[in-house]
Every structure is written in structure tokens, then in C-alpha cells.
Design an enzyme around this catalytic site. Structure first.
Site, short mmCIF file in Angstrom:
data_model
loop_
_atom_site.label_atom_id
_atom_site.label_comp_id
_atom_site.label_asym_id
_atom_site.label_seq_id
_atom_site.Cartn_x
_atom_site.Cartn_y
_atom_site.Cartn_z
N LYS A 161 0.89 -1.16 -0.12
CA LYS A 161 0.64 0.04 0.18
C LYS A 161 0.97 0.71 -0.18
CE LYS A 161 -3.99 2.10 2.87
NZ LYS A 161 -4.88 1.12 4.04
N SER B 175 -9.16 1.57 3.29
CA SER B 175 -8.75 2.56 1.96
C SER B 175 -7.73 1.63 0.77
CB SER B 175 -7.80 3.40 2.79
OG SER B 175 -7.37 3.49 3.65
N SER C 226 -9.88 -0.56 7.36
CA SER C 226 -9.34 -0.65 5.33
C SER C 226 -8.14 -1.97 5.21
CB SER C 226 -8.21 0.74 5.39
OG SER C 226 -9.02 1.77 5.72
N1 GLN Z 1 -12.65 3.80 6.52
C1 GLN Z 1 -12.26 4.40 7.81
C2 GLN Z 1 -11.76 5.86 7.60
O1 GLN Z 1 -11.85 6.30 6.68
C3 GLN Z 1 -10.69 3.81 7.86
C4 GLN Z 1 -10.00 4.00 7.55
C5 GLN Z 1 -8.90 3.36 7.52
O2 GLN Z 1 -8.63 2.14 7.86
N2 GLN Z 1 -7.55 3.37 7.08
O3 GLN Z 1 -11.24 6.53 8.40
#
Ligand code: GLN
Length: 491
Positions: A80, A155, A179
Site C-alpha cells: 500500500k 482505504s 481499511s
Molecule cells: N474508512 C475509515 C476511515 O475513513 C477507515 C480508514 C482506515 O482504516 N485507514 O477513516
């Protein structure tokens, strides 16, 4: 599709070790697959073709000379784009870091390289890991290999799509609120969030430092465990790293694969069961529950009364930490610099850089967090949220007195079409309704495929007590043995 790109990481490592395939062949097969599919999928932001082939050649040379090979040597992995890779671009899906080449490797990346894994490139993500669909990437979204008109989750949608699309057998994600697990669920892959502090944050560009956790994405539970074992463990460069060895997650996954869960108590969280889940997701989850019972597990209902406050608490804590962490992107130290004409004041250059460099969701979070931390509001918002976090941790502790692990669907809905949730931030935030509690608590949690709803994958989440990562792998592997993961349609 070459056969090599359909194999699990564990099988590929064995093939390389036995000399049935060279690491270079394995790497080329995946690079070819990426070349053939990524125009449609867009899982990668940057490919390191030369670096990958060189790393693979090194593994082959070591094998020929009889040198020691790690358990995943020669296996390709995608990373990532939020983890630093020395000399190769690291953008975090943001314009503000375009062109930045970090001078150092993240500890996770160092461990991958030292173990002989072959880094293919960097995967797409929502900007600074804020989002649940990759639609907030500044470089365009990733598409779900199951249905190219739908999101791959976020994400870390790029990592999950690369694994689901057979572009890489393994990938690294990061999980702050879901994410790794939510993209895993909606792409029919395995996504694992280790215990907070069990995997190093050194070189992970910080979003919310008390929550950020790197972890594995894979197509099988055994592969996820094998990758976890490579990347996990104490790192003196991360002050929140746990000075203890990772439990034997590989053995736990192997034990689970026997499909025997007798004596294991699964806690069905009353507050997560059914609440907000699509009927198709709920149906697949209930059926998986029956399967788990047939494997000998006992299902007990547990109550976690504060879980209903997890989402609002998270959306105060995470933005607060992000508003502080993202202050470093000032147009001076990294990447983009806008309006520096030699006349403008520095503060104005910073403002212009941040205005041009950050996307709307990141700006929303920075404003939310700055407000929540401001004097006069700090106690009412940030302070309250921290108290809720403590109550949620106590809910977990109490629930683990009645159950060995807790289970729920991973996310309330299957992969949704592009554009469906970008108009209303709250609708996007709901994707993490079930994943956020374990981030606030710090315990490990994994998403494992548990069937389909209207032809799209559904994930089941297994949550374990902190440092009991092995337990969740055992349960996940048992479910997988009884419910083999669905194969995505070929793209
Ligand atoms: N979707 C969640 C957010 O927008 C989690 C994001 C993540 O785990 N990096 O914060």
C-alpha cells in the site's frame, strides 16, 4: 492467466524452494498479469519492475548457492502506498506527496525484503487512508475485479483488488478503522488486522497514530498468517511496538484447517448482529454461523452496549490525530509547493500548498479534528470520545470472559457502485460500522470470505483479545476449510 498467478503464496514459495519455478518466472508471471489487467483495475500507482526482477534474481541465486531461504522467499507482494519505500514514490494517494521519494524503507518493507519477498509496486488507496472505496484517491479509483463498475473497498482497495485480481498473491494494507478488513470482505479475500503494536508503524505515513496497524491481505488464511509472521514482531523504532514475539499464527492457521472447533466459544455480538446489514449480507453471515456450529463451535450471545458509540468516537479521535499528523505537509518538507514566487509570505505558500494538495475528504477530517481539539471544545469532544474508547475496551474485556472470539459480518454491505456514497460522508463512514470497535480496543481482527450475496462477496469478521492473534487465525482457517473462498470471475 498463467497458472502461477492462481497459486497461493505458500504454494509459490514451495515451488521456488523446490526449484519447480524460479522466483524470476513467478515475478514475470505476475508482472504480465498486471500489464494485462491493470488498465482496467488500476490497483497500482507505481510499479517497480526492475527492483522486483532484481530481488527475484537474488532469491534464485541464493537458492542455487544453497543459501537459506525464508518461508515466503520469491513470493511477490504489493505494498500500500502509505508505507515508505526507499527511492521509489510514496504518495499516500495524495497530490501533496506527488514526486516524493522517501530516503528510507518502512520496517515492514525492510522485513519483506530481508525475507526474500519480491515487492512488485505500490497500491492505490484513499488519500491518506481516509475512505472506504478508493474513490478519494487523487489518482482515480481502483475497480473491483468482481465487477469493474463497483468499488474494491477502502482505504486499501488497491491492495485487495491486486490480490483478488491475481496480480499479486499477497499485499500489505493498513487498518485504522477497517481499511484492511472491509476491502478484504468486498473483494472476497482475506484481510487481517494484527493486534495494535504487533506490526511496526515505522515508515507508515501516520493518519491516526493510536489506531494505525499494518497487516496482511491474501487469498487464504494460511497465506495471511505466513505474511503476518514475516512482518510482525517488536521494532525498537516504533515506541508503541509491543516488545513480545508474535504468537504462532502459522501453526494456529494450520490447526484451524483441520476444521475442528469443538470447545471454541464464538461470541455473537448482539449490538452488531443484524444492525444495519443488508439482508444478503445477514443471510450469508447466518449461514456461515451454522457452518461454524457444525464444526463444533458453540455460539453464545454477548452484549457490548457501547459499540453503538464506536463510530462517533472514532470520527472524533481519528480526525483529531490526523489534524496533528498532517500538519507536517506544509510545502516545505515534502512534495508539492505552490505559490512560492519569492515574494509571498511563507504562511501563504503553506496555505496555497495545502489548499491545492489535499482533497475534500482530507480537508474535512483536518477541520473536524482541529475543531474537536480546540480549546473550549476539547473536553466535550475529544475528551468524551476517549472515555467512550475506554468503555468499548471494557465491553471487549467483559465479552471475552464469555467467549474466546467475537464474530460479526465484516461490513454491512457488499461492494457498491461508484458514486453511490460519495455525496454523503456519513453513508461512506457506515462501511466501518463493524470494524471500528476492534481498532478502538486494539485487538486483532480478520475478515474471511463467507459466501456471496447477489454474486458479490461477503466477509465474516473474527475478533480476538489483544495478543491472541493466533486464536482468530484458527477460527478463520476452520471456516475457510468448510467454506472455500469464492473464485472471482476472470477479468
Ligand atoms: N474508512 C475509515 C476511515 O475513513 C477507515 C480508514 C482506515 O482504516 N485507514 O477513516
Amino acid at each position: 492467466m498463467s497458472e502461477l498467478t492462481s497459486m497461493t503464496a505458500t504454494a509459490l514459495a514451495a515451488a521456488v524452494a523446490d526449484g519447480e519455478a524460479s522466483a524470476v518466472e513467478v515475478t514475470r508471471a505476475h508482472l504480465d498479469r498486471i500489464a494485462a489487467t491493470d488498465e482496467r483495475v488500476h490497483a497500482f500507482l507505481h510499479l517497480d519492475t526492475d527492483g522486483a526482477l532484481a530481488a527475484a534474481a537474488e532469491v534464485d541465486a541464493r537458492r542455487t548457492s544453497g543459501g537459506p531461504l525464508g518461508p515466503l522467499a520469491g513470493v511477490p507482494v504489493a505494498v500500500k502506498d502509505v508505507l515508505t519505500t526507499r527511492g521509489t514514490p510514496t504518495t499516500c494517494g495524495s497530490k501533496i506527496l506527488e514526486g516524493w521519494r522517501p530516503p528510507y524503507d518502512a520496517t515492514i518493507v525492510t522485513r519483506l525484503r530481508e525475507a526474500g519477498l519480491v515487492i512488485l509496486g505500490k497500491t492505490n488507496m484513499d488519500e491518506f487512508a481516509m475512505g472506504s472505496s478508493t474513490e478519494y484517491s487523487a489518482f482515480g479509483p481502483t475497480r473491483n475485479p468482481w465487477d469493474l463498475s463497483r468499488i474494491p473497498g477502502g482505504s486499501g482497495g488497491g491492495s485487495a483488488a491486486a490480490v483478488a485480481g491475481r496480480q499479486a498473491p499477497l499485499a500489505i494494507g493498513t487498518d485504522t478503522g477497517g481499511s484492511i478488513r472491509q476491502p478484504g470482505a468486498v473483494t472476497g479475500t482475506v484481510g487481517s488486522k494484527p493486534t495494535y503494536g504487533g506490526t511496526s508503524r515505522y515508515g507508515l505515513v501516520a493518519f491516526s497514530s493510536s489506531l494505525d496497524t499494518p497487516g496482511p491481505c491474501a487469498r487464504s488464511v494460511a497465506d495471511a498468517a505466513a505474511l503476518h509472521a514475516v512482518i510482525g514482531g517488536h521494532d525498537p523504532r516504533d515506541s508503541t511496538s509491543i516488545p513480545q514475539p508474535v504468537p504462532d499464527v502459522v501453526a494456529a492457521a494450520a490447526r484451524g484447517a483441520d476444521g475442528d472447533l469443538s470447545g471454541v466459544r464464538l461470541g455473537l455480538v448482539r449490538e452488531l448482529a443484524g444492525e444495519g446489514a443488508e439482508p444478503g449480507v445477514d443471510a450469508a453471515f447466518r449461514q456461515a454461523l451454522e457452518t461454524l456450529t457444525k464444526l463444533g463451535a458453540e455460539v453464545v450471545e454477548v452484549s457490548c452496549p457501547h459499540f453503538g458509540y464506536a463510530l462517533p468516537a472514532y470520527y472524533l479521535i481519528a480526525p483529531s490525530e490526523c489534524s496533528s499528523n498532517l500538519a507536517r505537509f506544509d510545502g516545505v518538507r515534502y512534495g508539492l509547493r505552490v505559490g512560492d514566487d519569492g515574494v509571498r509570505a511563507l504562511e501563504e505558500v503553506m496555505a496555497l500548498t495545502r489548499e491545492a494538495g489535499f482533497g475534500p475528504e482530507v480537508k474535512r477530517r483536518i477541520m473536524l479534528g482541529t475543531f474537536a481539539l480546540s480549546s473550549g471544545y476539547y473536553d466535550a469532544y475529544y475528551g468524551q470520545a476517549q472515555k467512550v474508547r475506554t468503555l468499548i475496551s471494557r465491553d471487549f474485556t467483559a465479552a471475552f470472559e464469555q467467549a474466546d472470539v467475537l464474530i460479526s459480518p465484516t461490513t454491512p454491505f457488499v461492494a457498491f457502485p461508484f458514486g453511490e456514497r460519495t455525496g454523503d460522508p456519513y453513508q461512506m463512514y457506515l462501511a466501518d460500522l463493524y470494524t471500528i470497535p476492534s481498532n478502538l480496543y486494539g485487538g486483532p481482527a480478520i475478515s474471511v470470505p463467507c459466501g456471496l450475496s447477489d454474486g458479490l462477496p461477503v466477509g465474516l469478521q473474527v475478533m480476538a483479545p489483544t495478543l491472541a492473534d493466533d486464536r482468530m487465525y484458527r477460527v478463520a482457517a476452520a471456516l475457510e476449510s468448510a467454506l472455500p473462498p469464492p473464485q472471482p470471475p476472470s477479468i
